[in-house]
Design an enzyme around this catalytic site. Structure first.
Site, mmCIF file in Angstrom:
data_model
loop_
_atom_site.group_PDB
_atom_site.id
_atom_site.type_symbol
_atom_site.label_atom_id
_atom_site.label_comp_id
_atom_site.label_asym_id
_atom_site.label_seq_id
_atom_site.Cartn_x
_atom_site.Cartn_y
_atom_site.Cartn_z
ATOM 1 N N ARG A 31 0.835 -1.205 0.000
ATOM 2 C CA ARG A 31 0.000 0.000 0.000
ATOM 3 C C ARG A 31 0.872 1.258 0.000
ATOM 4 N NH1 ARG A 31 -1.985 1.971 5.708
ATOM 5 N NH2 ARG A 31 -0.181 1.234 6.836
ATOM 6 N N CYS A 52 26.586 17.608 26.484
ATOM 7 C CA CYS A 52 25.967 16.315 26.801
ATOM 8 C C CYS A 52 26.122 16.008 28.284
ATOM 9 C CB CYS A 52 26.626 15.219 25.963
ATOM 10 S SG CYS A 52 26.204 13.555 26.523
ATOM 11 N N CYS A 55 28.451 12.817 28.988
ATOM 12 C CA CYS A 55 29.875 12.752 28.650
ATOM 13 C C CYS A 55 30.751 12.866 29.899
ATOM 14 C CB CYS A 55 30.228 13.874 27.666
ATOM 15 S SG CYS A 55 29.956 13.429 25.921
ATOM 16 N N ASP A 78 18.801 11.028 37.378
ATOM 17 C CA ASP A 78 18.429 12.260 38.084
ATOM 18 C C ASP A 78 16.916 12.502 38.040
ATOM 19 O OD1 ASP A 78 21.150 12.743 38.564
ATOM 20 O OD2 ASP A 78 21.382 13.735 36.626
ATOM 21 N N HIS A 115 31.133 9.829 22.898
ATOM 22 C CA HIS A 115 29.787 10.327 22.595
ATOM 23 C C HIS A 115 29.271 9.843 21.230
ATOM 24 C CE1 HIS A 115 26.511 13.307 22.982
ATOM 25 N NE2 HIS A 115 26.697 13.586 21.700
ATOM 26 N N ASN A 155 16.790 2.492 24.944
ATOM 27 C CA ASN A 155 16.033 3.173 23.900
ATOM 28 C C ASN A 155 17.049 3.844 22.992
ATOM 29 O OD1 ASN A 155 13.463 2.602 24.957
ATOM 30 N ND2 ASN A 155 13.584 4.341 26.365
ATOM 31 N N GLY A 161 12.102 7.833 21.538
ATOM 32 C CA GLY A 161 11.987 8.585 22.785
ATOM 33 C C GLY A 161 13.302 8.793 23.499
ATOM 34 N N CYS A 162 14.403 8.472 22.822
ATOM 35 C CA CYS A 162 15.716 8.670 23.434
ATOM 36 C C CYS A 162 16.089 10.131 23.259
ATOM 37 C CB CYS A 162 16.727 7.765 22.759
ATOM 38 S SG CYS A 162 18.354 7.926 23.464
ATOM 39 N N SER A 163 16.455 10.784 24.374
ATOM 40 C CA SER A 163 16.664 12.223 24.281
ATOM 41 C C SER A 163 18.147 12.583 24.210
ATOM 42 C CB SER A 163 15.983 12.927 25.452
ATOM 43 O OG SER A 163 16.390 12.359 26.673
ATOM 44 N N HIS A 166 24.228 9.998 23.181
ATOM 45 C CA HIS A 166 25.351 9.350 23.866
ATOM 46 C C HIS A 166 24.969 7.884 24.135
ATOM 47 C CE1 HIS A 166 29.082 9.870 26.367
ATOM 48 N NE2 HIS A 166 28.711 8.638 26.636
ATOM 49 N N HIS A 168 23.929 4.804 25.652
ATOM 50 C CA HIS A 168 23.566 4.489 27.034
ATOM 51 C C HIS A 168 22.307 3.642 27.092
ATOM 52 C CE1 HIS A 168 20.680 7.728 26.376
ATOM 53 N NE2 HIS A 168 20.047 7.380 27.485
ATOM 54 N N GLN A 170 19.438 1.851 30.291
ATOM 55 C CA GLN A 170 18.853 2.155 31.588
ATOM 56 C C GLN A 170 18.560 0.874 32.367
ATOM 57 O OE1 GLN A 170 15.750 5.169 31.873
ATOM 58 N NE2 GLN A 170 15.927 5.549 29.680
ATOM 59 N N HIS A 283 14.710 -9.920 29.243
ATOM 60 C CA HIS A 283 13.759 -10.609 30.118
ATOM 61 C C HIS A 283 14.479 -11.776 30.779
ATOM 62 C CE1 HIS A 283 9.656 -9.098 28.344
ATOM 63 N NE2 HIS A 283 10.223 -8.236 29.153
ATOM 64 N N HIS A 298 16.378 -14.043 27.714
ATOM 65 C CA HIS A 298 16.260 -13.587 26.325
ATOM 66 C C HIS A 298 16.241 -12.067 26.265
ATOM 67 C CE1 HIS A 298 12.113 -14.167 27.784
ATOM 68 N NE2 HIS A 298 11.692 -13.309 26.876
ATOM 69 N N PHE A 314 3.219 2.261 12.480
ATOM 70 C CA PHE A 314 2.442 2.871 13.552
ATOM 71 C C PHE A 314 1.598 1.813 14.245
ATOM 72 C CE2 PHE A 314 3.567 6.458 10.975
ATOM 73 C CZ PHE A 314 3.718 7.486 11.878
ATOM 74 N N TYR A 318 -6.200 0.300 15.500
ATOM 75 C CA TYR A 318 -6.529 -1.119 15.611
ATOM 76 C C TYR A 318 -5.597 -1.821 16.593
ATOM 77 C CZ TYR A 318 -7.403 -5.993 14.506
ATOM 78 O OH TYR A 318 -7.703 -7.326 14.620
HETATM 79 O O1 LIG Z 1 -5.026 4.373 8.334
HETATM 80 P P1 LIG Z 1 -4.124 3.436 7.633
HETATM 81 O O2 LIG Z 1 -3.315 4.143 6.604
HETATM 82 O O3 LIG Z 1 -4.805 2.237 7.108
HETATM 83 O O4 LIG Z 1 -3.044 2.860 8.681
HETATM 84 C C1 LIG Z 1 -2.954 3.271 9.999
HETATM 85 O O5 LIG Z 1 -3.885 2.574 10.822
HETATM 86 C C2 LIG Z 1 -3.740 1.157 10.884
HETATM 87 C C3 LIG Z 1 -4.741 0.620 11.878
HETATM 88 O O6 LIG Z 1 -4.598 1.152 13.156
HETATM 89 C C4 LIG Z 1 -2.313 0.754 11.264
HETATM 90 O O7 LIG Z 1 -2.167 -0.634 11.094
HETATM 91 C C5 LIG Z 1 -1.266 1.471 10.405
HETATM 92 O O8 LIG Z 1 0.030 1.189 10.902
HETATM 93 C C6 LIG Z 1 -1.535 2.982 10.451
HETATM 94 O O9 LIG Z 1 -0.605 3.666 9.645
HETATM 95 O O1 LIG Z 2 15.112 7.777 28.457
HETATM 96 P P1 LIG Z 2 14.176 8.674 29.208
HETATM 97 O O2 LIG Z 2 14.392 10.087 28.825
HETATM 98 O O3 LIG Z 2 14.176 8.454 30.667
HETATM 99 O O4 LIG Z 2 12.696 8.338 28.741
HETATM 100 C C1 LIG Z 2 12.347 7.444 27.734
HETATM 101 O O5 LIG Z 2 12.318 6.113 28.231
HETATM 102 C C2 LIG Z 2 11.362 5.853 29.258
HETATM 103 C C3 LIG Z 2 11.407 4.381 29.592
HETATM 104 O O6 LIG Z 2 11.116 3.560 28.487
HETATM 105 C C4 LIG Z 2 9.960 6.296 28.865
HETATM 106 O O7 LIG Z 2 9.114 6.227 29.989
HETATM 107 C C5 LIG Z 2 9.941 7.728 28.317
HETATM 108 O O8 LIG Z 2 8.661 8.025 27.815
HETATM 109 C C6 LIG Z 2 10.989 7.849 27.208
HETATM 110 O O9 LIG Z 2 11.020 9.167 26.706
#
Ligand SMILES: O=P(O)(O)O[C@H]1O[C@H](CO)[C@@H](O)[C@H](O)[C@H]1O
Ligand SMILES: O=P(O)(O)O[C@H]1O[C@H](CO)[C@@H](O)[C@H](O)[C@H]1O
Lengths: 348, 348
Positions: A31, A52, A55, A78, A115, A155, A161-163, A166, A168, A170, A283, A298, A314, A318
């Site tokens: 698609r 950073c 660092c 922190d 870094h 992450n 969501g990694c900010s 560097h 690292h 957690q 895990h 694992h 995404f 669904y």
């Molecule tokens: O709306 P679309 O383009 O079909 O697709 C979107 O919604 C779907 C259902 O939640 C997801 O599987 C896709 O990853 C998302 O991009």
């Molecule tokens: O790495 P951070 O900045 O602590 O935060 C990140 O990892 C966390 C743990 O998975 C999540 O809860 C945060 O939403 C994400 O931004």
């Protein structure tokens, strides 16, 4: 009626670790995509970044200064999600409003003072040092009376969501066994009670026989696209022998683990020739003082990208409401990953 | 030892619909954010876009032309995740490799011919037409022998994987009851068997008494931030009386549902003065021909934003591996949403 073809027909697959089904839609990969694209940038980062907070020698937000560390460096987060404090609390049982204080410790593990590095670009010996620290941390934190579970994870990439780039990971160590871990444990336990064997040991044995979804193998570990993977390039590193947790691993096995992590992350980076984003984590058995013969070490890798460096999968509508859904099949993903180069694209 | 304060101390809460716990870290809301920001743009869209495959009279990717529709328009998704075809398949029972073909129908529902509208900007009467079509579709698709579950949902905003801003939702109707729905059903059933009552009816009654997390209420529905919400501004619309599914609703009730959807989405838009992204969807009884006295109609809203229009909550590492985690408490979110204006910011 045509007969079923798993590369053509929508189907569901069963995940025995979570005891639930997922939806596979192989016909949907074609698609067109007009939606959001990600900004995955490919700049070479400096060895040291004065701004950073991870660092060597730099000041952190809370005013503390990092030592001039080389290699792996661990410190308390922190802005943790948990607190060590034991607060007074009286429980009122309730159908709808159950709540319990949760104690714990959050730590940050810098993988290197450099870094600009990432795991696939580090030497195996240096990744081995990271594994050593995971093992030490699991031991040290697990020895605390009130710590019953230790979640080690990374992450990687801003899309995850990694900010801070560097290198690292957690650790979130806490009193309770988290929901998903508990579900996995329940299913491992059921299988163990039924068969006397480790579910993942038997699974890996079968995967090695079939040899369709195995991407990597060394003396002690395999890297596999699980039959029930939900993310497009999801993989799992599993120990060949049953080891309940990191403490069971010898020096040799820790080296093998470091080696397979390096190889897998190189494959990932080479896929789209970018520093491949993912969330990864281990895990293993909880540190609740109970025997856990059902557990089997694992490590999950959940990478978000789907088509290329800029289009992710995404997990929305669904998927949030009903169940995970994927487009290309795990076998197609495994094929692509297996054919990916074993030399990092930056070193070519 | 200080005594427990839910606005200060990390704690876990129990979700009775999924039978699992989540982590709440109220003290973490103040952490600085240097990570990814979202591009939520605020352009006024035209009434008709010649390049939009959902607009009246336009050509779709597969060469079909949309009629010159006004109001709601439904058609089969050109790139569905499911297929109607009944394929031949022989089942081989397996511990690790269970797989089953899945049949189904994917539909797209355009809410309006006006490309530039969204639900909060539509008239209640026009949203009522959408609810009417949801009801009709549930009936029509549910009458198919091989359709046992109907997932109605909307992905809104590019950050939620929506690839076209034209106001629209989707329906995925299929043979199996999806994993999350099945879990919810199991828990509704357990409660119903224990008490003879609807879990959500009893829950809503308690929430109305406490009046801390209720944001909206009309004759037939409430809008509430669930005690166990995981997304920062997650809400749920629940019918006050037990209705198993959309078919139970009178014309008046459908009007009430349309009205509360409008009010809730206005509140969302006003929060950061942008067209607020979310995934929303209905949970109701499956169409598997069984009686489902345990079921109680509800609609989930899962919006991703956290701090402002550009910073979302990442459900990544810990959340993927361990359990959902949130920063501000559901009560704090409810307070903010309750104080949000009831007039759309664009009409002020
Ligand atoms: O709306 P679309 O383009 O079909 O697709 C979107 O919604 C779907 C259902 O939640 C997801 O599987 C896709 O990853 C998302 O991009
Ligand atoms: O790495 P951070 O900045 O602590 O935060 C990140 O990892 C966390 C743990 O998975 C999540 O809860 C945060 O939403 C994400 O931004």
């Amino acid at each position: 009626n045509s007969s079923f073809n798993q590369n053509k027909h929508p189907h569901r697959r069963y995940n025995p670790l979570l005891d639930e089904w997922i939806l596979v839609s192989p016909q949907r990969a074609s698609r067109p995509w007009q939606g959001q694209t990600e900004r995955v940038t490919e700049e070479k980062l400096p060895i040291h970044d004065p701004d950073c907070y991870l660092c060597s020698g730099n000041m952190r937000v809370n005013g503390e200064r990092n030592p001039d560390y080389k290699g792996v460096y661990v410190f308390d987060n922190d802005f943790g999600s948990l607190m060590k404090e034991d607060v007074e609390f009286s429980d009122e049982p309730s159908d709808f409003f159950s709540l319990k204080p949760e104690r714990g410790i959050n730590r940050v593990i810098c993988f290197s003072e450099n870094h600009g590095l990432t795991l696939p670009e580090m030497e195996v010996d240096d990744i081995k040092n990271v594994v050593d620290v995971w093992q030490e941390q699991y031991k040290e934190l697990g020895a605390e009376d009130y710590i019953n579970h230790i979640q080690i994870f990374e992450n990687k990439g801003s899309v995850m969501g990694c900010s801070n780039p560097h290198p690292h990971g957690q650790i979130w160590a806490q009193s309770s066994i988290p929901s998903s871990v508990l579900r996995t444990q329940d299913n491992l336990k059921k299988y163990f009670e039924k068969t006397g064997n480790s579910l993942l040991k038997d699974y890996v044995k079968k995967e090695l026989e079939i040899d369709e979804r195995i991407i990597l193998e060394n003396e002690d570990f395999v890297g596999v696209v699980p039959f029930w993977a939900v993310w497009p390039y999801e993989t799992m590193i599993v120990s060949k022998r049953k080891a309940e947790n990191l403490l069971r691993f010898s020096d040799n096995e820790k080296f093998s683990l470091a080696a397979i992590i390096k190889d897998l992350t190189i494959i990932y980076d080479n896929l789209f020739e970018i520093s491949f984003p993912y969330s990864a984590g281990i895990h293993q058995s909880p540190t609740d003082g109970e025997p856990h013969p059902e557990w089997h070490f694992h490590m999950h890798f959940y990478p978000p990208l789907l088509r290329n460096a800029n289009v992710k999968k995404f997990m929305v509508g669904y998927e949030m409401l009903a169940e995970p859904q994927r487009d290309i099949t795990p076998e197609q993903s495994a094929e692509i990953l297996k054919n990916s180069l074993r030399v990092h694209y930056r070193d070519k």
